[in-house]
Design an enzyme around this catalytic site. Sequence first.
Site, PDB file in Angstrom:
ATOM      1  N   ARG A 199      49.168  37.481  52.737  1.00 54.52           N
ATOM      2  CA  ARG A 199      48.292  37.788  52.784  1.00 54.52           C
ATOM      3  C   ARG A 199      47.734  37.768  54.092  1.00 54.52           C
ATOM      4  O   ARG A 199      46.740  38.281  55.160  1.00 54.52           O
ATOM      5  CB  ARG A 199      47.192  37.267  52.123  1.00 54.52           C
ATOM      6  CG  ARG A 199      46.933  38.113  50.544  1.00 54.52           C
ATOM      7  CD  ARG A 199      46.007  37.734  49.544  1.00 54.52           C
ATOM      8  NE  ARG A 199      46.018  36.118  48.938  1.00 54.52           N
ATOM      9  CZ  ARG A 199      45.963  35.265  48.286  1.00 54.52           C
ATOM     10  NH1 ARG A 199      45.463  36.077  47.190  1.00 54.52           N
ATOM     11  NH2 ARG A 199      45.329  34.435  48.221  1.00 54.52           N
ATOM     12  N   TYR A 235      31.005  46.432  22.538  1.00 51.64           N
ATOM     13  CA  TYR A 235      31.639  47.494  23.587  1.00 51.64           C
ATOM     14  C   TYR A 235      32.778  48.055  22.776  1.00 51.64           C
ATOM     15  O   TYR A 235      33.618  47.008  23.003  1.00 51.64           O
ATOM     16  CB  TYR A 235      31.143  47.728  25.260  1.00 51.64           C
ATOM     17  CG  TYR A 235      29.665  47.155  25.855  1.00 51.64           C
ATOM     18  CD1 TYR A 235      28.971  48.580  25.297  1.00 51.64           C
ATOM     19  CD2 TYR A 235      28.676  46.139  26.098  1.00 51.64           C
ATOM     20  CE1 TYR A 235      27.692  48.193  25.610  1.00 51.64           C
ATOM     21  CE2 TYR A 235      27.827  46.010  26.491  1.00 51.64           C
ATOM     22  CZ  TYR A 235      27.477  47.181  26.377  1.00 51.64           C
ATOM     23  OH  TYR A 235      26.083  46.723  27.262  1.00 51.64           O
ATOM     24  N   LYS A 239      36.546  25.644  47.785  1.00 56.07           N
ATOM     25  CA  LYS A 239      36.279  27.164  48.028  1.00 56.07           C
ATOM     26  C   LYS A 239      35.165  27.358  47.303  1.00 56.07           C
ATOM     27  O   LYS A 239      35.576  26.520  46.219  1.00 56.07           O
ATOM     28  CB  LYS A 239      37.099  27.204  48.828  1.00 56.07           C
ATOM     29  CG  LYS A 239      38.147  28.252  47.142  1.00 56.07           C
ATOM     30  CD  LYS A 239      39.411  28.389  47.891  1.00 56.07           C
ATOM     31  CE  LYS A 239      40.394  29.031  46.937  1.00 56.07           C
ATOM     32  NZ  LYS A 239      42.175  29.795  47.574  1.00 56.07           N
TER      33      LYS A 239
HETATM   34  C1  LIG Z   1      42.546  28.354  46.876  1.00 57.50           C
HETATM   35  C2  LIG Z   1      43.352  27.580  47.379  1.00 57.50           C
HETATM   36  C3  LIG Z   1      44.231  26.664  47.829  1.00 57.50           C
HETATM   37  C4  LIG Z   1      44.159  26.033  46.607  1.00 57.50           C
HETATM   38  O1  LIG Z   1      45.142  26.571  45.721  1.00 57.50           O
HETATM   39  P1  LIG Z   1      44.426  26.705  43.753  1.00 57.50           P
HETATM   40  O2  LIG Z   1      45.597  27.020  43.588  1.00 57.50           O
HETATM   41  O3  LIG Z   1      43.345  26.108  43.131  1.00 57.50           O
HETATM   42  O4  LIG Z   1      45.653  25.087  43.464  1.00 57.50           O
HETATM   43  C5  LIG Z   1      45.116  26.048  48.939  1.00 57.50           C
HETATM   44  N1  LIG Z   1      45.538  26.138  50.085  1.00 57.50           N
HETATM   45  C6  LIG Z   1      44.707  27.744  50.060  1.00 57.50           C
HETATM   46  C7  LIG Z   1      45.001  28.051  52.196  1.00 57.50           C
HETATM   47  C8  LIG Z   1      43.858  28.257  49.474  1.00 57.50           C
HETATM   48  O5  LIG Z   1      43.305  29.244  49.487  1.00 57.50           O
END
Ligand SMILES: *Cc1c(COP(=O)(O)O)cnc(C)c1O
Length: 339
Positions: A130, A253, A35
Amino acid sequence: MPRPIHAVIHQPALANNLDVVRRCAPQSRVWAVIKANAYGHGIRRAFAGLRAADGFGLLDLNEAVLLRELGWQGPILLLEGFFQPQDVPLLEQYRLTTAVHCEEQLRMLEVARPKGPLGIQLKLNTGMNRLGFRPEQYRTAWERARTLSCVGSIVHMTHFSDADSARGIAHQLDVFDATTANLPGEASLSNSAATLWHPQAHRAWVRPGVVLYGASPTGVAADVASFGLQPAMSLHSELISVQDLQPGDTVGYGSLFKAERPMRIGRGGLRLRHMICVDLTPCPKAKVGSAVTLWGQGLPIDDVAMASGTVGYELMCALAPRVPVTVATLTAPEQPALA
Ligand SMILES: *Cc1c(COP(=O)(O)O)cnc(C)c1O
């Protein structure tokens, strides 16, 4: 004249880090999480380094489409699922596995009635709060999903809030196991931290993100030093400014830094939300134009992030699109980036 800055994405490091994950979770299949444009590395550039993954996890449909265009035929997981009824046909078209974390998504599938079979990962909220069905709603949601003719496999999914810290995962794992007991189906729970440190949560699939890029889930490089991760991004620049400070002089700053002794500081050609100034007192020969590595091999991004009040994830994702990037590929040492 362009700013003197460039990044290198190391595909061999990505492949190495995926191997590290496999050694940590040898029984599990791996969703490589890409992502946020592969955590700032660029999906195109990261893909070749991670193509030994069992699948890719991401957030945006257009990232999934890009992966298909790059030739990836295997599983793709939309980590937060889809958002609108018109997304549903795209799940079929691009053969996407989707998280289903809320009523509305179930209803969209019920109304759209795609042909399927769709893989879904039904998300249980075990305390992250969440996304996901609450434990008391979960079985009903699972029954509803199971009766949909378009739904193929249903994987049980949750996400940990404290896998990288003292609170740990037990409180969430207990809820997960109690809620999914007696339901058939595989499970997918572990982010990077749980992949490294909580083998009891590995199950059929793990979902590591940040470790694939060589950073620590805790933000502390020393915490992952024994795993053999390698930085997948290095950022190089030149000094664009050198200043000699007298005791009492302040920097930047808000005058947040105050020199306590005579010192020489430098600034690289870097523009991020976090400005980085370095103490050059130990490098008397450094001058404007001297090469600097801001992070990368030999200088963990987590250390740099900590010194600038953030975490490695934030720094790597902040790489601006206009920074020129070269790619160190798996076969040749360095080649121009594709785009
Ligand atoms: C971002 C994400 C991960 C990976 O998280 P990391 O801490 O970067 O390993 C795994 N599962 C979901 C649902 C995520 O959104």
